[in-house]
Design an enzyme around this catalytic site. Structure first.
Site, PDB file in Angstrom:
ATOM      1  N   ASP A 120     -56.183 102.998  46.502  1.00 47.68           N
ATOM      2  CA  ASP A 120     -55.674 102.274  45.349  1.00 47.68           C
ATOM      3  C   ASP A 120     -56.557 101.035  45.197  1.00 47.68           C
ATOM      4  OD1 ASP A 120     -54.321 101.344  43.160  1.00 47.68           O
ATOM      5  OD2 ASP A 120     -52.323 101.592  44.021  1.00 47.68           O
TER       6      ASP A 120
HETATM    7  C1  NOJ Z   1     -53.218  99.964  40.761  1.00 48.83           C
HETATM    8  C2  NOJ Z   1     -52.154 101.012  40.608  1.00 48.83           C
HETATM    9  O1  NOJ Z   1     -51.290 100.971  41.714  1.00 48.83           O
HETATM   10  C3  NOJ Z   1     -52.745 102.408  40.467  1.00 48.83           C
HETATM   11  O2  NOJ Z   1     -51.700 103.294  40.171  1.00 48.83           O
HETATM   12  C4  NOJ Z   1     -53.795 102.446  39.402  1.00 48.83           C
HETATM   13  O3  NOJ Z   1     -54.294 103.742  39.236  1.00 48.83           O
HETATM   14  C5  NOJ Z   1     -54.892 101.465  39.768  1.00 48.83           C
HETATM   15  N1  NOJ Z   1     -54.329 100.125  39.857  1.00 48.83           N
HETATM   16  C6  NOJ Z   1     -56.049 101.458  38.776  1.00 48.83           C
HETATM   17  O4  NOJ Z   1     -55.654 100.852  37.601  1.00 48.83           O
END
Ligand code: NOJ
Length: 777
Positions: A289
Site C-alpha cells: 500500500d
Molecule cells: C492508499 C489506500 O489504502 C489504497 O487502497 C490505495 O490504492 C492507495 N492509497 C493508492 O491510492
C-alpha cells in the site's frame, strides 16, 4: 480421520464477552503461543507458474526477460516512480519494458476524466447477484484497459467490516467472507477478462482507519495499530475471500498499512510468505500500500515484490547494495521481478493501449472510456437497493400526482464544475460532509470515483412526475420543512458519509433523524431513502406510523436517481438484501462498534471475538435481536420455499470422505485444488406466491451449522428470477470442501468435520424456511 485436536476443546476464557458464556470458544487468541507476535516464515517461496498452462507460459516469457536484465534494471522494476498514474514502476527501455501504470479505484477510475462512476462494491454485494458481480468487473476492467492502466487497485475484501463504524467498509463487499468471496471471485474474473491486472486488497486485517499508519498528523504519534488475530480466524474470516480472488487468477495483491500480530503487514512473513505465497500458492506479485513499506531488507525477505509509490526510500540503490552484500538473496530479487513480469504476461499486456489518464486541470486529448456502461450501472444500482419497510404496499408508487421531496441528499448541490469529483472524492473528516454537498453516490478517499455526471434522485423523480402529469414540491435544506396537506407522498432523503482515513463518529445523526420525524409528523405517507456508506441505524423513527416505506439505497454511483426510480415506481421489484446487520442501537454491536483507541506507542487491537463478527456475533448473543438481520430485504411480492434436496457427491461410494485434502496433490493458486471440489449439491424450489401481481427476483440463502463453528454461516446463495406471479425456479447451492471445513491450526490445513452439519435454506439469516442435515462420516 485424525483424533480431535486439543484446540477444539471447549474453552470459555476468563474475561470473554458475556455472550460467549453459552458458547464454545475454539482457539481463543489467548490460547495461542504466538498471540501478539507473528511467527517467522522464511525463505520467501519462489513460484514457477505450475498453477496452470497460462501461468506457465507467462513464467516462461518472464524468465526469458529476466535472463537479460542487469542488477539495476531488475531493481528498477521493483520500485515506484513519479509518473502519469498514482503508481508507476520503473522501465527498462533497452528491452522495451514500459512502466506499469497503477490506478484506483475499486468502483471506477480515480484521477481521470471521461470515466464512469460505478456503484461501490458494497452496493454491488447488496445485489447478491453473481452475474452482476461478473458484469461489474468486466465493465470496470474495460475502462481500465481502454485508459491503458495496467493494474487496477481493486477489488476489496479488507476491510471485511469487523467494526460497524469502519471508514472503508463500503469499499469492500460484505462482512461475510463467503459473500465477499464470491464478489472477489467474480469481479476479479470480470476485470481480468478485460485485460487489466486485478489487485486483491488490503492483505490483511486493515479493519480500522484510526492509527492505520505510523506517525500520521491526525493520529497519536507512534507505530500503527497492531491487529492481533488468531490463526483460525485469520483463515476462516479475513483470508477467506482472498482465496477466491486468487482462485479467479488475481495477479496482484496489495499488502495493508497496519501491523498484523505486531509486524507490519508489508513485511509480515507469516502473511506474505506463509499464508499468501505458500498456502494459497500465489503466483503474482505483492505491491505495498502507498507508503506502507517501513524497512528494506525485512520487507524484501518477507515477500514484498513491488513498492509504491517510491522505490527509492528503502529499495532502489539500497536494494542493489543489499543484494551485493547478500542481505537479500539475488534469488529473492529475481523472484520479485519474475512475479511482476509474469503478471504482465499472464494478462497478455504486450500490446496495451497508451496511458490515457489525465488530470482535469490541464488541456489534454479526450480518451472517453464510458461506452454504454451507464446501463449496467443503472441495473446494478437498482438491484442493490434494499427495501426494509413497506406498509400496505405503499411502494411501488402508482403515479402520484403530488410528490413532495425533502432532504439534503435529494439533489446535487450547485458547485463549481471542478468540484464534481467531490461527490466521491475528498478525505474530509466530517461525517456530515455530504449534508452540505448533496446526494451521496459513493464514499470518499482513494476509493472514491469521478462521475461524468450525476443523476440525482430529484432529477429522476421530477422527470417521472412530468411524465405522469403531476407536480413536485421540494425543500432540500431545512430540518423542519413545510409539508403540504395535499402531498400524496413525501420522499425524505438522508445519507451517511464515510471515507478512507477516518472511522465514522456515529451510525446516526440528529439532523437527519429530526428531518425524518418532522416530515412524518405532518405527512401520513412518508417514504425514507437512505444513501449510506455502511450501516445506518433507523430506530429513532422506523416504527413511526407515518413512515410507510424505507429503502436502503446504498452508494449506487452516477445513475443513482434512475436506479431509484426503477425501484420506487416498480419497473423492477427490489431484490437487494442486507450484506451486514442493522442493529437497533449502537451499543448492540458491543466491541464491534468502534475502532480500538490507544495512545500507546505500539497500539494493540485484539480481535478477541474470533469468528464472531456481524451476524455470527448477533446469533451468539441470544438476548440481542437486530433491527434488520443480515440477508434481509423485502420485495413487491412474496416467495415460498419448498422441496429441499441434498445430493451427496462427496465420495463415489457414499461411504466416507477424507478429512484433509490429499497431500500428494500439489497446490495451485487459490490453495489446494480439492478445496474447490463440490461435495454436496443442494436445491430448493422458490415460487412467487404473492398476491400483488408483481414479478420479483429472490435471493435464496443457504446457512450451514458447521460442527465446532458459529451457529450458522452463509455457505450458499442463488438469486432466482425475476419470477412472474405463480412462477417457480430451482435455487442451486454447491457446497465445496472449503465451505464445509474449518482451519485446523495444529495440522495447518482445512479439515472437514466429522458428524452432523445442520443446514437451512431461507430468505435471510433469521428467516429460515427449510431445514436439513448433512452427515460427514
Ligand atoms: C492508499 C489506500 O489504502 C489504497 O487502497 C490505495 O490504492 C492507495 N492509497 C493508492 O491510492
Amino acid at each position: 480421520m485424525k483424533s480431535v485436536p486439543l484446540y477444539l476443546a471447549s474453552i470459555v476464557a476468563a474475561g470473554a464477552p458475556a455472550f460467549a458464556q453459552n458458547y464454545t470458544w475454539t482457539n481463543h487468541p489467548s490460547e495461542l503461543p504466538y498471540y501478539g507476535q507473528s511467527p517467522p516464515v522464511y525463505p520467501s517461496p519462489q513460484t514457477n507458474g505450475t498453477s496452470s498452462s497460462r501461468w506457465a507460459a507467462a513464467y516462461a516469457k518472464a524468465r526469458e526477460i529476466l535472463a537479460q536484465l542487469e542488477l539495476e534494471e531488475k531493481v528498477n522494476i521493483t520500485g515506484g516512480y513519479t509518473g502519469a498514474c498514482v503508481g508507476n514502476t520503473g522501465a527498462v527501455p533497452r528491452l522495451g519494458i514500459e512502466p506499469l501504470c497503477f490506478a484506483d479505484a475499486p468502483d471506477g477510475i480515480r484521477g481521470s476524466d471521461f470515466v464512469s462512476a460505478f456503484p461501490s462494491q458494497s452496493h454491488l454485494a447488496a445485489t447478491w447477484d453473481k452475474d452482476l458481480f461478473l458484469a461489474y468487473g468486466k465493465a470496470i476492467g474495460r475502462e481500465y484497459y481502454d485508459k491503458g492502466i495496467n493494474v487496477a487497485l481493486g477489488p476489496v475484501a479488507g476491510p471485511l467490516g469487523r467494526i460497524a463504524k469502519g471508514g472503508r467498509n463500503w469499499e469492500g463487499l460484505s462482512s461475510d467472507p463467503y459473500l465477499a468471496g464470491w464478489g472477489m471471485y467474480q469481479v476479479t474474473t470480470g476485470m481480468q477478462s478485460s485485460g487489466v491486472i486485478a489487485t486483491a486488497k488490503h492483505f490483511l486485517f486493515n479493519e480500522q482507519e484510526l492509527r492505520r499508519r505510523p506517525n500520521q498528523t491526525y493520529d497519536p504519534i507512534g507505530e500503527a495499530i497492531s491487529a492481533n488475530v488468531d490463526d483460525r480466524t485469520a483463515h476462516e474470516l479475513y483470508a477467506f475471500p482472498f482465496y477466491d480472488a486468487l482462485k479467479a487468477g488475481a495477479a496482484c495483491v496489495m499488502c495493508s498499512y497496519q501491523r498484523a500480530n505486531n509486524s507490519y503487514a508489508c513485511q509480515n512473513s507469516k502473511l506474505l510468505n506463509g499464508i499468501l505465497k505458500t498456502e494459497m500458492h500465489f503466483e503474482g506479485f505483492v505491491v505495498s500500500d502507498w507508503e506502507g513499506q517501513h524497512t528494506g531488507i525485512a520487507s524484501a525477505n518477507a515477500g514484498l515484490d513491488v513498492v509504491m509509490p517510491l522505490g527509492s526510500t528503502y529499495w532502489g540503490a539500497n536494494l542493489t547494495q543489499a543484494v551485493n552484500n547478500s542481505s537479500v538473496a539475488v534469488d529473492r530479487l529475481d523472484d520479485m521481478v519474475t512475479r511482476t513480469l509474469a503478471a504482465y504476461y499472464y494478462l497478455e499486456q504486450e500490446d496495451y493501449p497508451d496511458v490515457g489518464v489525465f488530470s482535469d486541470t490541464e488541456e489534454h486529448p479526450i480518451v472517453n472510456v464510458q461506452r454504454d456502461h451507464k446501463k449496467i450501472i443503472r441495473e446494478i444500482g437498482a438491484a442493490g437497493h434494499v427495501l426494509v419497510k413497506n406498509v400496505n404496499n405503499t411502494l411501488p408508487l402508482k403515479a402520484p400526482q403530488f410528490v413532495a421531496i425533502y432532504g439534503y441528499d435529494a439533489d446535487i448541490k450547485a458547485e463549481p464544475w471542478e468540484n464534481v469529483a467531490r461527490y466521491g472524492g475528498g478525505y474530509e473528516v466530517n461525517h456530515l460532509w455530504n449534508t452540505f454537498n448533496g446526494t451521496l453516490i459513493v464514499g470518499g478517499g482513494s476509493g472514491g470515483n469521478i462521475p461524468p455526471y450525476v443523476i440525482s434522485p430529484f432529477k429522476a423523480i421530477q422527470d417521472q412526475v412530468i411524465e405522469d402529469g403531476g407536480i413536485v414540491r421540494w425543500n432540500f435544506w431545512s430540518e423542519q420543512p413545510h409539508v403540504s396537506a395535499t402531498a400524496q407522498v413525501c420522499l425524505v432523503f438522508i445519507n451517511a458519509y464515510a471515507s478512507e482515513s477516518f472511522d465514522r463518529p456515529s451510525l446516526v445523526d440528529e439532523f437527519s433523524d429530526n428531518l425524518v420525524k418532522n416530515v412524518a409528523k405532518n405527512c401520513s405517507n412518508t417514504v425514507v431513502v437512505i444513501h449510506s456508506a455502511g450501516v445506518r441505524l433507523v430506530d429513532p423513527w422506523i416504527d413511526h406510523e407515518n413512515v410507510t416505506a424505507v429503502i436502503f439505497a446504498g452508494t449506487p454511483g452516477q445513475e443513482s436517481g434512475h436506479s431509484l426510480v426503477d425501484v420506487l415506481y416498480g419497473a423492477t421489484s427490489p431484490s437487494g438484501k442486507l450484506h451486514y446487520t442493522v442493529a437497533r442501537q449502537e451499543s448492540d454491536y458491543g466491541n464491534l462498534l468502534d475502532h480500538t483507541i490507544s495512545d500507546e506507542w505500539f497500539p494493540q487491537s485484539d480481535f478477541d471475538e474470533g469468528l464472531y463478527i456481524d451476524y455470527r456475533a448477533f446469533d451468539a448473543k441470544l438476548n440481542v435481536t437486530p433491527r434488520f438481520e443480515f440477508g434481509f430485504g423485502l420485495s413487491y411480492t412474496t416467495f415460498s420455499y419448498a422441496n429441499l434436496h441434498i445430493e451427496d457427491l462427496s465420495s463415489a461410494d457414499n461411504t466416507s470422505v477424507s478429512a484433509f485434502p490429499d497431500a500428494s496433490i500439489p497446490l495451485v493458486q487459490g490453495g489446494h485444488p480439492q478445496l474447490w471440489d463440490t461435495l454436496y449439491n443442494v436445491t430448493a424450489v422458490i415460487s412467487n406466491n404473492g398476491t400483488t401481481g408483481a414479478s420479483g427476483a429472490e435471493v435464496a440463502q443457504l446457512y450451514l451449522g458447521i460442527p465446532n463453528a458459529p451457529l450458522r454461516q452463509l455457505r450458499g446463495f442463488d438469486k432466482v428470477g425475476p419470477l412472474a406471479p405463480g412462477e417457480s425456479a430451482t435455487a442451486v447451492f454447491e457446497l465445496r470442501r472449503r465451505d464445509l471445513s474449518i482451519w485446523n491450526v495444529v495440522e495447518q490445513q482445512w479439515e472437514l468435520q466429522k458428524g452432523s452439519y445442520k443446514l437451512w435454506v431461507g430468505a435471510s439469516s433469521r428467516d429460515l424456511r427449510l431445514e436439513g442435515e448433512i452427515v460427514v462420516s
